[in-house]
Design a protein around this motif. Structure first.
Motif, PDB file in Angstrom:
ATOM      1  N   THR A 135       0.835  -1.208   0.000  1.00  0.00           N
ATOM      2  CA  THR A 135       0.000   0.000   0.000  1.00  0.00           C
ATOM      3  C   THR A 135       0.868   1.256   0.000  1.00  0.00           C
ATOM      4  OG1 THR A 135      -1.725  -1.189   1.199  1.00  0.00           O
ATOM      5  CG2 THR A 135      -1.851   1.210   1.190  1.00  0.00           C
ATOM      6  N   ALA A 147       4.644  -2.369  -8.629  1.00  0.00           N
ATOM      7  CA  ALA A 147       4.304  -3.711  -9.095  1.00  0.00           C
ATOM      8  C   ALA A 147       5.328  -4.728  -8.611  1.00  0.00           C
ATOM      9  CB  ALA A 147       4.224  -3.721 -10.623  1.00  0.00           C
ATOM     10  N   GLY A 150       4.442  -5.667  -5.205  1.00  0.00           N
ATOM     11  CA  GLY A 150       3.301  -6.572  -5.222  1.00  0.00           C
ATOM     12  C   GLY A 150       3.693  -7.998  -5.581  1.00  0.00           C
ATOM     13  N   LEU A 154       3.355 -11.487  -3.466  1.00  0.00           N
ATOM     14  CA  LEU A 154       2.754 -12.682  -4.055  1.00  0.00           C
ATOM     15  C   LEU A 154       3.679 -13.896  -3.869  1.00  0.00           C
ATOM     16  CD1 LEU A 154       0.611 -14.110  -5.784  1.00  0.00           C
ATOM     17  CD2 LEU A 154       1.802 -13.270  -7.813  1.00  0.00           C
ATOM     18  N   ILE A 190      -3.933 -12.020  -1.119  1.00  0.00           N
ATOM     19  CA  ILE A 190      -3.567 -11.491  -2.442  1.00  0.00           C
ATOM     20  C   ILE A 190      -4.643 -10.535  -2.949  1.00  0.00           C
ATOM     21  CG2 ILE A 190      -3.198 -12.129  -4.848  1.00  0.00           C
ATOM     22  CD1 ILE A 190      -1.927 -14.713  -3.841  1.00  0.00           C
ATOM     23  N   THR A 191      -5.927 -10.921  -2.744  1.00  0.00           N
ATOM     24  CA  THR A 191      -7.013 -10.031  -3.173  1.00  0.00           C
ATOM     25  C   THR A 191      -6.966  -8.701  -2.434  1.00  0.00           C
ATOM     26  OG1 THR A 191      -8.387 -11.986  -3.592  1.00  0.00           O
ATOM     27  CG2 THR A 191      -9.503  -9.858  -3.445  1.00  0.00           C
ATOM     28  N   VAL A 193      -4.316  -7.302  -1.137  1.00  0.00           N
ATOM     29  CA  VAL A 193      -3.164  -6.534  -1.621  1.00  0.00           C
ATOM     30  C   VAL A 193      -3.515  -5.814  -2.915  1.00  0.00           C
ATOM     31  CG1 VAL A 193      -0.872  -6.772  -2.650  1.00  0.00           C
ATOM     32  CG2 VAL A 193      -1.372  -7.887  -0.482  1.00  0.00           C
ATOM     33  N   VAL A 194      -4.172  -6.533  -3.841  1.00  0.00           N
ATOM     34  CA  VAL A 194      -4.496  -5.937  -5.145  1.00  0.00           C
ATOM     35  C   VAL A 194      -5.462  -4.765  -4.992  1.00  0.00           C
ATOM     36  CG1 VAL A 194      -5.630  -6.353  -7.361  1.00  0.00           C
ATOM     37  CG2 VAL A 194      -4.025  -8.046  -6.434  1.00  0.00           C
ATOM     38  N   PHE A 195      -6.548  -4.968  -4.276  1.00  0.00           N
ATOM     39  CA  PHE A 195      -7.556  -3.920  -4.165  1.00  0.00           C
ATOM     40  C   PHE A 195      -7.051  -2.745  -3.330  1.00  0.00           C
ATOM     41  CE2 PHE A 195     -10.394  -7.203  -5.710  1.00  0.00           C
ATOM     42  CZ  PHE A 195     -11.273  -6.486  -6.487  1.00  0.00           C
ATOM     43  N   ALA A 198      -4.513  -0.852  -5.435  1.00  0.00           N
ATOM     44  CA  ALA A 198      -5.177  -0.098  -6.506  1.00  0.00           C
ATOM     45  C   ALA A 198      -5.872   1.136  -5.952  1.00  0.00           C
ATOM     46  CB  ALA A 198      -6.182  -0.999  -7.227  1.00  0.00           C
TER      47      ALA A 198
END
Length: 502
Positions: A135, A147, A150, A154, A190-191, A193-195, A198
């Motif tokens: 974040t 990225a 991230g 992962l 993981i979800t 982290v992505v949201f 973003a």
């Protein structure tokens, strides 16, 4: 038209030899990162939290932790922070550093992953903390480095799913969660982290846009302040120059009366009177404000507006081409005769006339959504070292204007023709006739700056580029045989300039 009296687009200006922000690579981007001081403070907080968690788990709950392994991980973080603190004392540490931020966040991800691997992996509820470094990276680093953080999380999540020690629990009890549950925890991590990343990225992007808008506004305000200061200077000049101009006109009239009617001296005196009267008219315009509703400042035809700004510069061995083109062949619209537009375009045409070899083209293009007026000359073009700074005050591409040199040559030739030859000296061969050209108003590098500010105040967007002959050569490159020329275009949204039909 190679501007000498110069008025960003950014840095014009929107000056775009390729767009107002043609040098987009130089724009502020999210590559600043965090300062070293901030990174040190955040890590001390993480160290304090990790130490307190281990102490409570061992001392209060009597969990069977791999204590020395956990302390080794925390000690590695302490050593990293002590090294950063020592570096902080040797430097300021308040300046953001993108690469350093990425390195520190990567270390934090690896250190936290090792600590989680010793304490249950994905079964440990504190695995949620892996979201935090990503974040921070999304909010402060460019996309590539964010990225990379991230992907590191992962990889750590996959590693924790397959390789981790059992979750510490009370003595004599072992808590072993099924693989499907651990898979669900990893997928949720993981979800998240992505949201979360973003969301932080979008918030940071919006904040960056606001920051860029604020910087642009500050730049415009600074130019407006400088223009206001120039307005005060113009008022003072209008007051102070009245007496010298009157003296010049009196002396010129005396010379005109004392000279033969058809002689060269009479022509020079008439030229001086004409230019002095022009200076007086300019100073009078600077000190006057148009009355609201005055018909002189009402709407005019677009072709008439172009003719008005070109007319004072005709008659000096230059061919002026004035044209209006419409996209659909319709009649040219009527436009508001704004003083800012008249003065700004007049300055651009004057600059073109100063640099042109033989021709200046002033053309308007009317499309469905915009009106664009371009001024193109066949002169030497804009030097590459001047183009990035074009639009700043006191930036000029010539120390001595062509028009002023021509006027000096005219006066020198007149004096030489009128003065009797000295005794014993042979009359030399007559030199070439001086070039007849209109004297320039400036050379201080303020005209284009003022013109651009005035035109942008009316909603126009100024762009500068090469003329019909191509760009000017770089330093060290041979000059081309044909003139290159320069092009200055001003584009308005059609409603900003057009008068709505009644």
């Amino acid at each position: 038209m190679s501007p000498t009296q110069d008025p960003l687009s950014s840095q014009s200006a929107v000056i775009d030899g390729g767009g107002r922000f043609a040098g987009w690579r130089n724009l502020p981007r999210r590559s600043r990162g965090l300062s070293l001081r901030t990174l040190v403070i955040l890590r001390w907080m993480a160290i304090a939290g990790q130490s307190a968690t281990v102490a409570v788990a061992v001392g209060w709950f009597h969990f069977d932790l791999p204590l020395w392994g956990c302390l080794a991980c925390i000690a590695a973080s302490v050593a990293m922070n002590l090294n950063a603190t020592a570096r902080l004392k040797r430097s300021d540490g308040s300046a953001p550093d993108g690469a350093l931020t990425a390195a520190h966040l990567g270390f934090d991800i690896l250190q936290l992953s090792a600590l989680l691997a010793l304490t249950g992996g994905l079964q440990n509820p504190f695995c949620l903390l892996l979201v935090a470094p990503v974040t921070v990276a999304a909010a402060s680093l460019p996309g590539r480095q964010a990225a990379l953080m991230g992907l590191l999380v992962l990889a750590a999540t996959v590693g924790l799913f397959f390789f981790s020690m059992p979750l510490p629990w009370q003595a004599g009890t072992e808590l072993d969660l099924p693989p499907l549950y651990r898979f669900g925890v990893g997928l949720a991590l993981i979800t998240g982290v992505v949201f979360t990343a973003a969301y932080a990225w979008r918030v940071a992007a919006d904040a960056e846009k606001l920051e860029l808008a604020l910087a642009t506004t500050q730049d415009v305000l600074q130019r407006e302040q400088r223009l206001a200061a120039l307005g005060g200077l113009a008022a003072a000049a209008a007051h102070e120059l009245g007496t010298p101009l009157a003296t010049i006109q009196v002396v010129a009239r005396e010379l005109l009366r004392a000279s033969a009617r058809d002689g060269a001296a009479a022509e020079d005196a008439a030229l001086i009177l004409q230019q002095a009267e022009r200076c007086r008219d300019i100073l009078k315009q600077l000190s006057q404000q148009p009355e609201e509703g005055d018909s002189v400042f009402a709407d005019v035809g677009l072709k008439a507006l172009l003719e008005e700004v070109v007319e004072p510069h005709r008659g000096f061995d230059l061919a002026f081409e004035v044209a209006v083109r419409t996209a659909s062949g319709e009649a040219a619209p009527r436009v508001r005769r704004l003083p800012e537009v008249v003065h700004g375009l007049s300055t651009l045409v004057e600059n073109a006339a100063d640099f042109a070899n033989s021709r200046v083209r002033v053309q308007a293009l009317v499309d469905a959504g915009f009106i664009e007026i371009e001024v193109v000359d066949d002169g030497p073009g804009i030097p590459p070292d001047i183009l990035p700074r074009l639009g700043e005050p006191y930036v000029t591409s010539r120390p001595h204007g062509k028009a002023r040199r021509a006027l000096a040559a005219q006066l020198a030739a007149s004096v030489a023709a009128a003065a009797p030859g000295r005794k014993g000296r042979k009359a030399g061969k007559a030199g070439p006739a001086p070039e007849t050209i209109a004297p320039s108003q400036g050379g201080m590098g303020l005209g284009f700056f003022i013109a651009r500010t005035l035109l942008e105040r009316t909603g126009g967007k100024v762009s500068v580029g090469a003329g019909d002959g191509g760009p000017a050569p770089q330093k060290g490159q041979p000059q081309k045989s044909h003139p290159r020329g320069a092009r200055v275009a001003v584009r308005w949204p059609r409603p900003a300039l057009e008068v709505p039909p009644s």
